[in-house]
Design a protein around this motif. Structure first.
Motif, PDB file in Angstrom:
ATOM      1  N   UNK A   1       0.840  -1.198   0.000  1.00  0.00           N
ATOM      2  CA  UNK A   1       0.000   0.000   0.000  1.00  0.00           C
ATOM      3  C   UNK A   1       0.878   1.252   0.000  1.00  0.00           C
ATOM      4  N   UNK A   2       1.921   1.209   0.828  1.00  0.00           N
ATOM      5  CA  UNK A   2       2.824   2.352   0.917  1.00  0.00           C
ATOM      6  C   UNK A   2       3.562   2.593  -0.392  1.00  0.00           C
ATOM      7  N   UNK A   3       3.982   1.492  -1.041  1.00  0.00           N
ATOM      8  CA  UNK A   3       4.671   1.645  -2.331  1.00  0.00           C
ATOM      9  C   UNK A   3       3.736   2.287  -3.349  1.00  0.00           C
ATOM     10  N   UNK A   4       2.478   1.820  -3.384  1.00  0.00           N
ATOM     11  CA  UNK A   4       1.505   2.379  -4.316  1.00  0.00           C
ATOM     12  C   UNK A   4       1.295   3.866  -4.045  1.00  0.00           C
ATOM     13  N   UNK A   5       1.181   4.226  -2.762  1.00  0.00           N
ATOM     14  CA  UNK A   5       0.967   5.632  -2.412  1.00  0.00           C
ATOM     15  C   UNK A   5       2.176   6.482  -2.794  1.00  0.00           C
ATOM     16  N   UNK A   6       3.382   5.946  -2.578  1.00  0.00           N
ATOM     17  CA  UNK A   6       4.581   6.705  -2.921  1.00  0.00           C
ATOM     18  C   UNK A   6       4.665   6.925  -4.424  1.00  0.00           C
ATOM     19  N   UNK A   7       4.348   5.869  -5.195  1.00  0.00           N
ATOM     20  CA  UNK A   7       4.357   6.019  -6.654  1.00  0.00           C
ATOM     21  C   UNK A   7       3.290   7.028  -7.071  1.00  0.00           C
ATOM     22  N   UNK A   8       2.133   6.957  -6.394  1.00  0.00           N
ATOM     23  CA  UNK A   8       1.060   7.904  -6.711  1.00  0.00           C
ATOM     24  C   UNK A   8       1.502   9.328  -6.445  1.00  0.00           C
ATOM     25  N   UNK A   9       2.223   9.515  -5.332  1.00  0.00           N
ATOM     26  CA  UNK A   9       2.612  10.878  -4.975  1.00  0.00           C
ATOM     27  C   UNK A   9       3.660  11.434  -5.930  1.00  0.00           C
ATOM     28  N   UNK A  10       4.411  10.546  -6.581  1.00  0.00           N
ATOM     29  CA  UNK A  10       5.420  11.025  -7.534  1.00  0.00           C
ATOM     30  C   UNK A  10       4.950  10.870  -8.973  1.00  0.00           C
ATOM     31  N   UNK A  11       3.664  10.539  -9.135  1.00  0.00           N
ATOM     32  CA  UNK A  11       3.151  10.306 -10.478  1.00  0.00           C
ATOM     33  C   UNK A  11       3.067  11.620 -11.259  1.00  0.00           C
ATOM     34  N   UNK A  12       3.108  11.502 -12.602  1.00  0.00           N
ATOM     35  CA  UNK A  12       2.971  12.692 -13.435  1.00  0.00           C
ATOM     36  C   UNK A  12       1.497  13.074 -13.568  1.00  0.00           C
ATOM     37  N   UNK A  13       0.618  12.157 -13.209  1.00  0.00           N
ATOM     38  CA  UNK A  13      -0.815  12.435 -13.346  1.00  0.00           C
ATOM     39  C   UNK A  13      -1.293  13.213 -12.128  1.00  0.00           C
ATOM     40  N   UNK A  14      -1.791  14.436 -12.337  1.00  0.00           N
ATOM     41  CA  UNK A  14      -2.116  15.298 -11.190  1.00  0.00           C
ATOM     42  C   UNK A  14      -3.148  14.680 -10.246  1.00  0.00           C
ATOM     43  N   UNK A  15      -4.144  14.019 -10.775  1.00  0.00           N
ATOM     44  CA  UNK A  15      -5.199  13.510  -9.903  1.00  0.00           C
ATOM     45  C   UNK A  15      -4.644  12.464  -8.939  1.00  0.00           C
ATOM     46  N   UNK A  16      -3.821  11.555  -9.473  1.00  0.00           N
ATOM     47  CA  UNK A  16      -3.208  10.532  -8.616  1.00  0.00           C
ATOM     48  C   UNK A  16      -2.337  11.184  -7.549  1.00  0.00           C
ATOM     49  N   UNK A  17      -1.592  12.215  -7.998  1.00  0.00           N
ATOM     50  CA  UNK A  17      -0.683  12.894  -7.085  1.00  0.00           C
ATOM     51  C   UNK A  17      -1.465  13.549  -5.948  1.00  0.00           C
ATOM     52  N   UNK A  18      -2.545  14.265  -6.313  1.00  0.00           N
ATOM     53  CA  UNK A  18      -3.309  14.963  -5.291  1.00  0.00           C
ATOM     54  C   UNK A  18      -3.933  14.000  -4.286  1.00  0.00           C
ATOM     55  N   UNK A  19      -4.520  12.925  -4.844  1.00  0.00           N
ATOM     56  CA  UNK A  19      -5.203  11.965  -3.948  1.00  0.00           C
ATOM     57  C   UNK A  19      -4.198  11.358  -2.961  1.00  0.00           C
ATOM     58  N   UNK A  20      -3.039  10.925  -3.494  1.00  0.00           N
ATOM     59  CA  UNK A  20      -2.053  10.293  -2.614  1.00  0.00           C
ATOM     60  C   UNK A  20      -1.545  11.284  -1.578  1.00  0.00           C
ATOM     61  N   UNK A  21      -1.231  12.507  -2.036  1.00  0.00           N
ATOM     62  CA  UNK A  21      -0.702  13.516  -1.114  1.00  0.00           C
ATOM     63  C   UNK A  21      -1.709  13.824  -0.019  1.00  0.00           C
ATOM     64  N   UNK A  22      -2.964  13.986  -0.438  1.00  0.00           N
ATOM     65  CA  UNK A  22      -4.012  14.311   0.532  1.00  0.00           C
ATOM     66  C   UNK A  22      -4.106  13.211   1.588  1.00  0.00           C
ATOM     67  N   UNK A  23      -4.106  11.960   1.125  1.00  0.00           N
ATOM     68  CA  UNK A  23      -4.222  10.837   2.050  1.00  0.00           C
ATOM     69  C   UNK A  23      -3.033  10.812   3.008  1.00  0.00           C
ATOM     70  N   UNK A  24      -1.830  10.899   2.443  1.00  0.00           N
ATOM     71  CA  UNK A  24      -0.625  10.781   3.276  1.00  0.00           C
ATOM     72  C   UNK A  24      -0.581  11.893   4.311  1.00  0.00           C
ATOM     73  N   UNK A  25      -0.863  13.124   3.865  1.00  0.00           N
ATOM     74  CA  UNK A  25      -0.756  14.245   4.801  1.00  0.00           C
ATOM     75  C   UNK A  25      -1.856  14.204   5.850  1.00  0.00           C
ATOM     76  N   UNK A  26      -3.039  13.740   5.441  1.00  0.00           N
ATOM     77  CA  UNK A  26      -4.128  13.622   6.411  1.00  0.00           C
ATOM     78  C   UNK A  26      -3.757  12.630   7.510  1.00  0.00           C
ATOM     79  N   UNK A  27      -3.259  11.468   7.088  1.00  0.00           N
ATOM     80  CA  UNK A  27      -2.920  10.440   8.070  1.00  0.00           C
ATOM     81  C   UNK A  27      -1.765  10.907   8.949  1.00  0.00           C
ATOM     82  N   UNK A  28      -0.771  11.555   8.331  1.00  0.00           N
ATOM     83  CA  UNK A  28       0.398  11.953   9.117  1.00  0.00           C
ATOM     84  C   UNK A  28       0.101  13.111  10.047  1.00  0.00           C
ATOM     85  N   UNK A  29      -1.006  13.806   9.775  1.00  0.00           N
ATOM     86  CA  UNK A  29      -1.344  14.927  10.634  1.00  0.00           C
ATOM     87  C   UNK A  29      -2.092  14.517  11.887  1.00  0.00           C
ATOM     88  N   UNK A  30      -2.554  13.264  11.922  1.00  0.00           N
ATOM     89  CA  UNK A  30      -3.405  12.859  13.045  1.00  0.00           C
ATOM     90  C   UNK A  30      -2.657  11.897  13.951  1.00  0.00           C
TER      91      UNK A  30
END
Lengths: 399, 315
Positions: free
Chosen positions: A206-235
């Motif tokens: 799951x983490x590998x998929x999220x990391x790839x998503x966050x570095x993806x060239x596709x903006x939607x994938x990038x935003x979704x992954x970033x949002x998820x990661x930052x939300x979880x890390x903020x709590x």
């Protein structure tokens, strides 16, 4: 004798008494540490009452797992130890280097001394001897004849571990003719290990998929992954576990919400995935762009590039940080006791609430701390050994 | 023109994003739909009016005056203030301890170096919750009372609390100009010792990142060891240390939510009680997540400002 003593004396002098201030600090530290150690030993040998651990050792290890079904756990332990021995033997081959001899000696001593010091009954002590023997036998046998196995078989052997894991979950949980043992009956070290191993296994991909998503060239994938990661890390984890226990039931259609134990396991998984993603992202960032470009220009497609070029290198860089997250995850399972699950710490707190063992907190906490320390230190040691192995490999392959 | 659609470099990204977007939207819609349906069935649809109802429970120690008749929002605010108090003092303490231990790793004294390593390895491999419980139940709750209490010139540590300033014993009970509860003291001790180990690693890494030649060059130019540290090494080490400190500070803020283990009424502990009394799960969790996110963001913002200050000013 003189030539052995002299370097020691000069080393001591350089290390401890280089300057007058150093000497003062050294003397102070030696006196302070000595007094502390003496007090600790005095407490452990004369004041501490270890009966609380001895009387509750089964409870601490398996919780309220039904007594007549515990043979399944013994079988699982034997299988796991056998498999560990065989894997160890296959990795090392025929020879017994010094580290292996040391590890075998430690295992032997643990297998004999620990059950005896816990005051277990003779048949149970003997079971531990058998299990230790099985482990070492597996190491010896696989070391001797492992190399003689056909290569095709040896390739398949790592697959035994996932199969064994699923088999283990089946053995613990029951079903298929075995009596069902509901997750609410799992407890103690057993529950801690199930939760931690499940979360570690699932959060990694799951983490590998999220990391790839966050570095993806596709903006939607990038935003979704970033949002998820930052939300979880903020709590804080405890608020997420709290969310899992109190809101997950509302979010899922009636009846679909998993058991409290599995809810916590999934929350732990989702939580750890965000942190693993950040570790993997650092590994991906460390990889030169040219690696992607070279692989692509060789005609590899996206999946092949990832699988054969990018991930093997990125994960090697990310290994220490990732294992660090796994260690944190193992420690974080103690938070389950705050939401009312009977993990190792939860059972320990229940034991300490028992009037019979009132005021015996220090002994129980000390045993738990030693246990966690050993597990985490072993994971860290394993990670360093693996890192060493991988780096050696990479050096050899590069001319 | 001949490329099949699944190799089309314009179409494919759009298609992938559309599919992912749809999946995410559908999942969120399903979850929200269930939430609304289940909440309305339970009669708990999102509402904030309960925040004005009297809380009905007391909080053992608060900076803001609080009693059971005040509304829930005042209770949560008091919890937040308690959280902020422990985080602020914890940050200062952990930074001091971490810097000390981290720089001890470079001491010329071998014993001190090893002690610093041992401390870090010991603390990092034991769960924080276990440490907090240990400090509270084993160390602080077994303190003696009355004349047997631990007395220092400016402080008295007894089972009834930590007294600072001018202290005196009246009828077997200690009084001081400032009393700190054991719960707060235990939580603070646990957090500082835990975070201190992690910050020590950050500091050690930062100082180790400064090349040896910088030390040697400064010494050969005639700088004293103190000047070398403050003028040459620290400014360079800080560039590595500050980003690491940022994440450790955020960890400390989040870890303060384990206060419930020591019986200290922080935001999480008040929120838990609030949920148990009102059943308002969604609102309480939203408040919790939002507040911790805000605390993290504030720490991040401040640390980023600090980071800009210590980075190399390139012309």
């Amino acid at each position: 004798m003189n030539h052995r003593l002299l370097p020691l004396a000069s080393r001591l002098r350089r290390e401890l008494f280089a300057t007058p201030l150093d000497g003062l600090i050294s003397v102070g530290l030696v006196v302070g540490l000595g007094a502390g150690l003496q007090a600790l030993l005095h407490w452990a040998l004369t004041q501490a009452d270890w009966a609380v651990v001895q009387a509750n050792s089964t409870l601490l290890v398996v919780g309220r797992y039904p007594l007549e079904q515990q043979w399944r756990l013994w079988l699982l332990t034997a299988l796991l130890c056998g498999a560990a021995g065989i894997t160890w033997g296959l990795l090392r081959g025929r020879g017994w280097p010094r580290s292996d001899r040391l590890a075998a000696a430690v295992l032997l001593v643990l297998g004999v001394v620990l059950p005896a010091s816990l005051g277990l009954t003779a048949p149970i002590q003997q079971r531990w001897w058998w299990i230790t023997g099985l482990l070492l036998l597996g190491r010896w046998a696989a070391g001797c004849w492992g190399a003689a196995l056909p290569l095709r078989w040896r390739r398949l052997l790592p697959l035994a571990w996932p199969v064994l894991y699923l088999l283990g979950l089946g053995l613990i949980g029951g079903g298929l003719g075995l009596m069902t043992v509901r997750p609410s009956q799992w407890g103690g070290l057993l529950l801690t290990l199930i939760e931690a191993s499940f979360a570690i296994l699932v959060c990694f991909p799951l983490g590998i998929a999220l990391a790839l998503g966050r570095r993806s060239a596709l903006p939607l994938l990038r935003w979704c992954s970033t949002l998820y990661i930052e939300f979880i890390r903020g709590a804080p984890l405890i608020t997420l576990l709290f969310l899992g226990q109190n809101i997950l039931g509302f979010l899922l259609p009636g009846g679909l919400a998993p058991d409290r134990v599995w809810r916590a396991a999934w929350i732990l998984t989702c939580f750890a995935a965000a942190y693993v993603a950040e570790a993997v992202r650092a590994g991906l960032a460390a990889l030169p762009r040219g690696q992607w470009e070279a692989a692509r220009s060789l005609g590899l497609n996206m999946a092949q590039t990832l699988l054969h070029v990018v991930l093997p290198q990125a994960l090697r860089v990310a290994l220490p940080a990732t294992v660090g997250q796994f260690i944190t995850l193992l420690q974080d399972t103690t938070l389950l006791s705050l939401i009312g699950l009977l993990d190792l710490l939860g059972v320990a707190r229940a034991v300490m609430a028992n009037p019979e063992f009132l005021g015996r907190n220090a002994e129980v906490y000390l045993v738990l701390a030693v246990l966690f320390w050993c597990c985490c230190a072993a994971l860290g040691l394993g990670s360093r050994a693996l890192e060493h192995r991988l780096n050696r490999h990479s050096l050899r392959s590069e001319p | 023109m001949n490329t099949p659609w699944w190799r089309n470099r314009r179409l494919l990204p759009l298609l992938v994003q559309a599919v992912v977007g749809l999946l995410v939207l559908v999942t969120i819609a399903l979850l929200l739909g269930n939430l609304v349906r289940n909440l309305s069935a339970a009669g708990l649809l999102l509402s904030w009016r309960w925040l004005n109802l009297p809380a009905g429970f007391d909080i053992s120690e608060t900076l803001l005056p609080f009693n059971a008749e005040l509304p829930y929002w005042r209770a949560l605010l008091a919890g937040l203030v308690n959280t902020v108090r422990v985080v602020l003092i914890g940050l200062i303490g952990a930074t001091a301890l971490g810097t000390l231990v981290g720089s001890a790793a470079f001491s010329s004294n071998g014993l001190l170096r090893r002690l610093s390593r041992t401390y870090v390895e010991l603390i990092r491999n034991v769960p924080l919750l276990l440490q907090l419980l240990f400090w509270y139940f084993v160390v602080f709750l077994s303190l003696p009372n009355g004349t047997a209490a631990i007395q220092l010139p400016w402080a008295v540590l007894a089972k009834s609390g930590l007294y600072l300033g001018s202290t005196q014993l009246i009828d077997g009970v200690w009084h001081g100009s400032l009393r700190i509860t054991l719960e707060f003291a235990a939580l603070l001790t646990g957090l500082i010792i835990h975070s201190g180990a992690f910050i020590a690693e950050v500091v050690r890494g930062g100082v180790a990142a400064v090349p040896r030649g910088q030390w040697e060059a400064a010494r050969s130019l005639g700088f004293t060891p103190g000047q070398t540290l403050s003028r040459i090494v620290l400014p360079q080490a800080l560039r590595v240390i500050v980003p690491g400190l940022n994440s450790q500070y955020i960890s400390l803020a989040k870890n303060s939510s384990l206060a419930v283990a020591c019986g200290y009424s922080d935001l999480y502990s008040v929120a838990e009680t609030t949920l148990n009394q009102t059943g308002r799960a969604v609102e309480v969790v939203l408040i919790l997540l939002g507040t911790y996110l805000a605390i993290d963001l504030i720490i991040s913002l401040l640390m980023n400002r600090l980071n800009q200050l210590v980075q190399i000013q390139e012309r």
